[in-house]
Design a protein around this motif. Sequence first.
Motif, PDB file in Angstrom:
ATOM      1  N   LYS A 109      36.268  44.742  45.410  1.00  0.00           N
ATOM      2  CA  LYS A 109      36.623  43.778  46.239  1.00  0.00           C
ATOM      3  C   LYS A 109      35.618  43.839  47.547  1.00  0.00           C
ATOM      4  CE  LYS A 109      41.515  43.237  45.319  1.00  0.00           C
ATOM      5  NZ  LYS A 109      42.766  43.755  45.742  1.00  0.00           N
ATOM      6  N   TYR A 147      40.050  40.101  38.980  1.00  0.00           N
ATOM      7  CA  TYR A 147      40.847  39.166  38.689  1.00  0.00           C
ATOM      8  C   TYR A 147      41.293  38.023  39.705  1.00  0.00           C
ATOM      9  CZ  TYR A 147      44.603  35.865  36.544  1.00  0.00           C
ATOM     10  OH  TYR A 147      44.900  34.691  36.192  1.00  0.00           O
ATOM     11  N   LYS A 148      40.855  36.841  39.176  1.00  0.00           N
ATOM     12  CA  LYS A 148      41.251  35.830  40.388  1.00  0.00           C
ATOM     13  C   LYS A 148      41.995  34.604  39.462  1.00  0.00           C
ATOM     14  CE  LYS A 148      38.294  35.452  44.075  1.00  0.00           C
ATOM     15  NZ  LYS A 148      36.834  35.948  43.890  1.00  0.00           N
ATOM     16  N   PRO A 177      47.163  41.190  41.891  1.00  0.00           N
ATOM     17  CA  PRO A 177      47.141  40.054  42.760  1.00  0.00           C
ATOM     18  C   PRO A 177      48.263  39.122  42.924  1.00  0.00           C
ATOM     19  CG  PRO A 177      46.344  39.055  40.917  1.00  0.00           C
ATOM     20  CD  PRO A 177      46.364  40.612  40.878  1.00  0.00           C
ATOM     21  N   ASP A 197      41.838  30.648  39.468  1.00  0.00           N
ATOM     22  CA  ASP A 197      41.257  29.651  40.108  1.00  0.00           C
ATOM     23  C   ASP A 197      40.897  28.632  39.354  1.00  0.00           C
ATOM     24  OD1 ASP A 197      39.008  30.822  38.907  1.00  0.00           O
ATOM     25  OD2 ASP A 197      38.003  31.358  40.742  1.00  0.00           O
TER      26      ASP A 197
END
Length: 513
Positions: A97, A141-142, A492, A144
């Motif tokens: 990150k 991980y995102k 998240p 989006d």
Amino acid sequence: MVKCTGAYGTPERIKADVHTIFLPRESSIQKKQLAPLEKSQRSVLFTAIENGDFTGKTEDILYLYGQDGTRLLIVGVGEVGKIDSEVLRRAAAKAVKACQKLSAQKLALYMLKEDLLPKTMGLNFATASRAIVEGAFLGLYKYDAYKKKDKGRANRKAQKEEGKKEITDLVLATPDEGHQTTLKQVIEQTTTVAEAVYKARDLGNAPSNEITPDILAKTASSLAKKYHLNVVVLKKKEIESHKMMGLLAVNRGSANEPRFIILEHNATKKSYPCIVLVGKGVTFDSGGISIKPSANMGEMKMDMAGAATVIGVMMAAARLKLPIRLIGLIPSTDNMPSGSALCPGDIITYSNGVSVEVDNTDAEGRLILADALLYAQRFKPRCIIDLATLTGACVIALGAHSTGMMGTDEAVKSLLKEAGDRTHERVTELPVYEEYEKQLKSEVADIKNVGGREAGAITAALFLKKFVGEYPWVHLDIAGTAMLSEAGEYTPKGASGVGVRLLVDALSHWKKT
Ligand code: BES
Ligand code: ZN
Ligand code: ZN
């Protein structure tokens, strides 16, 4: 997902945009760990340590630049004797990150020297490297999917102007020789598991207008084809002929048809132990006629998290070639109010003859799981394990940090407990004493679908127990752990994909039971 490879060497030998070094607190160890660095970097770092700017505790993080432009990221991992898989997962997630904020594409993470890994904490080369790769993948991980199209182009342009790059490559480097094969295996396996977690998170985070029962079934089918799982999808007519009365009842108010998904790994291997996984696939839970309050109702798009996890586990089991016969069952519908919807007071009679008075249409998960548990019995399984975002009561009892576990199979419960501790997807057992059963008594039917405010997670489990027959069974209530309102280091906000790592770990250790 980003690519990960293994390497043997130190920062001067390995090409990367940023080199991450994990550093414990003890100064004698710090010296050893930093020995391979160039002299100028070492002396800057020692100054930081002497000044107390960096101590090596788990919150500490420090950027450093070498004379030749090398970028170093130093991440504290605390006292050596207290390092376990979770410390490493979090440290790796923190590192990736931090690097996301830099303009870096290739990121090297350096394993701690093997002799530093505390065996007492369950660490060896394989478990430690697995934890680092896992933390790095999961931390990146995102969700989006809906941001990319419109803003993505603008973003990419802006990024280009700024010269900012995204992370595309991870290198897990080890200073110890002779681990190349293990490293390769660990990276391969962890990539597979992380991809399964990503899939479960993506499915959970997708809105209900994207994931209808039919789309969920189509997604499961295409993944099944890709990973060589057998798949059968029952549509409404077949669901009717199988007399899946709970699924049909909950679906009555919906504009979308229900689906019942059956996935099979090692379908023909009859000599393997057979385990059936059942996942709650409510694509949106409005509560139905017993409608929920509107605040945070949107979270109920994740009420198919159990199904998402089962899909992820099936995918991973196939790719890892786990030597078990694994069946995944997913009853799927949304739960909506309408003129044709199920009403409080309605009575459903299941295919095993049990009649259920529906006291509250918001207790829909157990109604559809009952059909799946009855269906599971035809496989004569060694054990049935269900996963469901089943009760608000479980969220009140355990919050977001532990899944509620209930059931009748002592060996599988302890296997899951151990797997929970290893993966940090922890489970806490709640009892299913028969005294709680009287809360489910109905005046007009055999049972009702709610058991009052007290012990709500337990009475929900006892409802399910009526439908497993004599088969060993474990129920995992993931209501608190599958949908997170706060982000952790590598989990998240939103869908966590909980249960994928837990079950893959437990099923990989199956021979022990
Ligand atoms: N999907 C919910 C449970 C839930 C609540 C999941 C909060 C995640 C967060 C389930 O279908 C439900 O509504 N359960 C009711 C049962 C009650 C009516 C007996 C609940 O827990 O309130
Ligand atoms: Zn509900
Ligand atoms: Zn629900």
